[in-house]
Write a protein that holds these residues in place. Structure first.
Motif, PDB file in Angstrom:
ATOM      1  N   THR A 156       0.826  -1.206   0.000  1.00  9.91           N
ATOM      2  CA  THR A 156       0.000   0.000   0.000  1.00  9.91           C
ATOM      3  C   THR A 156       0.860   1.257   0.000  1.00  9.91           C
ATOM      4  O   THR A 156       0.532   2.251  -0.640  1.00  9.91           O
ATOM      5  N   THR A 159       2.358   1.680  -3.518  1.00  3.17           N
ATOM      6  CA  THR A 159       1.340   2.245  -4.412  1.00  3.17           C
ATOM      7  C   THR A 159       1.153   3.730  -4.131  1.00  3.17           C
ATOM      8  O   THR A 159       0.990   4.540  -5.047  1.00  3.17           O
ATOM      9  N   LYS A 345      -5.823   4.054  -6.119  1.00  8.03           N
ATOM     10  CA  LYS A 345      -5.707   3.246  -4.905  1.00  8.03           C
ATOM     11  C   LYS A 345      -6.962   2.419  -4.639  1.00  8.03           C
ATOM     12  O   LYS A 345      -6.875   1.202  -4.441  1.00  8.03           O
ATOM     13  N   PRO A 346      -8.181   3.032  -4.663  1.00 12.85           N
ATOM     14  CA  PRO A 346      -9.378   2.205  -4.421  1.00 12.85           C
ATOM     15  C   PRO A 346      -9.615   1.156  -5.504  1.00 12.85           C
ATOM     16  O   PRO A 346     -10.036   0.038  -5.199  1.00 12.85           O
ATOM     17  N   ASN A 348      -7.306  -0.364  -7.384  1.00 12.64           N
ATOM     18  CA  ASN A 348      -6.337  -1.438  -7.163  1.00 12.64           C
ATOM     19  C   ASN A 348      -6.759  -2.325  -5.997  1.00 12.64           C
ATOM     20  O   ASN A 348      -6.584  -3.549  -6.040  1.00 12.64           O
ATOM     21  N   ARG A 349      -7.305  -1.724  -4.960  1.00 14.30           N
ATOM     22  CA  ARG A 349      -7.697  -2.486  -3.777  1.00 14.30           C
ATOM     23  C   ARG A 349      -8.919  -3.357  -4.051  1.00 14.30           C
ATOM     24  O   ARG A 349      -9.019  -4.481  -3.558  1.00 14.30           O
ATOM     25  N   ARG A 353      -4.395  -5.522  -9.060  1.00 17.39           N
ATOM     26  CA  ARG A 353      -3.505  -4.843  -9.999  1.00 17.39           C
ATOM     27  C   ARG A 353      -3.721  -5.302 -11.440  1.00 17.39           C
ATOM     28  O   ARG A 353      -3.754  -4.499 -12.371  1.00 17.39           O
ATOM     29  N   ASP A 501      -0.843  -9.928   4.137  1.00 17.33           N
ATOM     30  CA  ASP A 501      -1.408  -8.748   3.485  1.00 17.33           C
ATOM     31  C   ASP A 501      -2.732  -8.351   4.126  1.00 17.33           C
ATOM     32  O   ASP A 501      -3.021  -7.168   4.337  1.00 17.33           O
ATOM     33  N   HIS A 505      -3.392  -4.914   6.088  1.00 16.15           N
ATOM     34  CA  HIS A 505      -4.426  -3.997   5.612  1.00 16.15           C
ATOM     35  C   HIS A 505      -5.401  -3.644   6.727  1.00 16.15           C
ATOM     36  O   HIS A 505      -5.768  -2.482   6.911  1.00 16.15           O
ATOM     37  N   SER A 509      -5.982   0.040   8.442  1.00 20.66           N
ATOM     38  CA  SER A 509      -7.309   0.655   8.470  1.00 20.66           C
ATOM     39  C   SER A 509      -7.727   0.993   9.895  1.00 20.66           C
ATOM     40  O   SER A 509      -8.303   2.035  10.176  1.00 20.66           O
ATOM     41  N   GLU A 516      -8.416   4.779   4.252  1.00 23.51           N
ATOM     42  CA  GLU A 516      -9.153   4.203   3.132  1.00 23.51           C
ATOM     43  C   GLU A 516      -9.697   5.247   2.174  1.00 23.51           C
ATOM     44  O   GLU A 516      -9.934   4.965   1.020  1.00 23.51           O
TER      45      GLU A 516
END
Length: 521
Positions: A156, A159, A345-346, A348-349, A353, A501, A505, A509, A516
């Motif tokens: 993260t 990115t 970012k959102p 990709n999440r 990718r 991961d 994450h 958060s 986020e």
């Protein structure tokens, strides 16, 4: 992970922004290089298409050969005391910055003292400065990219740094077109009084078939030798602004101290199966994903560099729009790209990718199809070109950010080889771009519609190729090291990485609820 480790992993906002501006001068120069170099040599200096193509090829090959060399040097421990204290990557970045400042202004200038000499003398003059500039550009690019795995410990965060870096790249591109618009607009305003008594300027609303039948509009456009001072002033302005941002980078970015990688003990291997495997340079070439990511990155750069290079020629020669639109249309394109970066970012999440990269290919391909199908319609120069510019920009934004993030994932914990990997990727990118542009210039048939075909096919094919490469990567995990591991160990490593991961994450958060929804970063 305890609170101290969490704190250590976080990268404050100011250092992130200082890192982001470290490539700003390179981006200013690259925008001028790809957007206006062919236009400058062909229309301003009145050199033939092949000359411009050879200059471009020399530059791309010089850059391509420089990047692996710079990558190897940047990965080595610098034993010069002052360089070791300053940082092995930042030292190379500083050398490249100085050489860019010295060489770039001569590229957008006539041959000093030899303007009326033969084509060979003009070629030699510009080729020398192009080679110096491309080596310097490679020093800045590779060292800057190689800092990402060193500064960021998590996907993260990588990115995030890539998004910040890309946002400043788009701002640099837009700034180039704003500066160009100012200089060309002032010049056009000064010459406005002469247009009524000398030549008739074709309005931008003129239907395309009308001016296609007029010989005076073919291969002439609105750019000429009288714009020499404008382009030279744009180059000097870019260097001045870029120097300020380079100083900010060197003052505000602290490179982590280099620690040579040590071989892990048996206890460490047994307690942490996903410990990074030290990768020697030859080990990278044994990984299938190394070639797949290289192909993905090459497709991305081909698409982006080709539309940046030929959009101004398309606007000037094919659509025959007024002089300021060689700045306005690219400006719209890059502003759309900047807005698109906020969603990276959102997206990709949510979809991952690889699917994000495929999405970017589809957006770019849609723009190429529109150009190919409707590029000669009367409405295209009136309004459609602006929508196509938006699609090109958004597609480029998605592809660039995602491909760089995937490359950072490939490097992973092996930051000691980061510069070599980026150098190899850049070698593929530069050589392929140089060859393709050389072929395009050689095939130039001196017809205005030629640049429509270039944008439709030369930019569309890399998008299709990118989709095929992405499809070949499904089922493989980028960054997984399989050297010396059994099948069972690989499966355990992948499962462990997935769990880690998820834990990271959730931890991020929980620790930072705004994480986020914090813009595009």
């Amino acid at each position: 992970m305890d609170s101290n480790e969490k704190k250590k992993d976080k990268l404050p906002l100011i250092p992130k922004l200082c890192y982001g501006v470290g490539h700003f001068m390179n981006d200013l120069c690259a925008s001028m290089w790809f957007s206006y170099i062919l236009l400058f040599y062909v229309s301003v200096l009145k050199l033939n298409d092949m000359f411009a193509g050879y200059i471009m090829l020399v530059g791309q090959i010089a850059d391509g050969l420089s990047t692996p060399i710079v990558g190897i040097l940047a990965d080595k421990q610098n034993k010069i005391p002052i360089c070791a204290r300053y940082g092995r990557r930042k030292s190379i970045h500083l050398i490249g910055t100085i050489l860019v400042i010295i060489s770039f202004p001569f590229i957008f200038n006539e041959c000093l003292g030899c303007a009326d000499s033969s084509m060979g003398v003009n070629f030699a003059f510009h080729a020398v400065f192009v080679i110096i500039f491309q080596f310097a550009w490679a020093c800045v690019q590779v060292s800057h990219l190689a800092l990402i795995p060193s500064l960021a410990n998590r996907k993260t965060q990588r990115t995030e740094l890539n998004s910040i870096r890309y946002a400043f790249m788009v701002l640099a591109n837009m700034l180039v077109f704003v500066i160009t618009f100012i200089f060309l607009g002032v010049e056009a305003f000064e010459d406005k009084g002469d247009t009524n008594s000398t030549t008739t300027v074709t309005p931008t609303t003129t239907p395309l078939p009308t001016f296609l039948v007029a010989d005076e509009y073919k291969k002439t456009g609105s750019i000429g030798p009288e714009q020499l001072d404008s382009f030279r002033n744009v180059a000097l302005t870019c260097i001045g602004i870029g120097t300020i941002f380079s100083i900010i980078f060197h003052v505000g970015t602290k490179e982590p101290q280099y620690c040579p990688a040590k071989d892990t003990t048996e206890d460490e291997k047994s307690t942490n199966v996903q410990k990074a495997i030290r990768m020697r340079k030859r080990d990278w070439f044994k990984m299938r994903t190394f070639y797949q990511v290289g192909a993905m990155y090459t497709a991305t750069r081909l698409y982006v560099n080709l539309y940046m290079t030929y959009i101004p020629l398309f606007v000037d020669d094919t659509l025959n729009m007024e002089i300021i639109f060689i700045a306005v249309v690219p400006m719209i394109m890059h502003f759309s790209s900047f807005l698109g970066s906020f969603a990276m970012k959102p997206i990709n999440r949510i979809i991952g990718r690889k699917r994000t990269f495929s999405l970017g290919c589809c957006v770019g391909l849609a723009a190429c199809i529109w150009i190919g199908v409707s590029g000669q319609s009367s409405y295209f120069g009136e309004w459609a070109i602006y929508f196509v510019a938006v699609l090109l920009g958004i597609g480029g934004s998605i592809l660039l950010i995602t491909s760089l993030s995937i490359t950072a994932d490939l490097i992973g914990e092996n930051s000691e080889g980061g510069a070599f990997v980026y150098g190899f990727m850049s070698l593929l990118d530069k050589v392929s771009n140089g060859i393709v542009i050389m072929v395009i210039q050689k095939l130039d048939n001196d017809q205005p519609m030629y640049y429509r075909e270039v944008l439709a096919y030369a930019c569309g094919v890399p998008c299709i190729f990118g989709i095929l490469v992405t499809l070949s990567m499904y089922g493989s995990r980028v960054g997984t090291r399989d050297r010396g591991l059994t099948v069972v160990e690989i499966v355990v490593e992948v499962v462990a990485e997935d769990k880690d991961d998820i834990v990271k994450h959730r931890s991020e958060s929980k620790d930072n609820p705004a994480f986020e929804s914090d813009g595009h970063i």
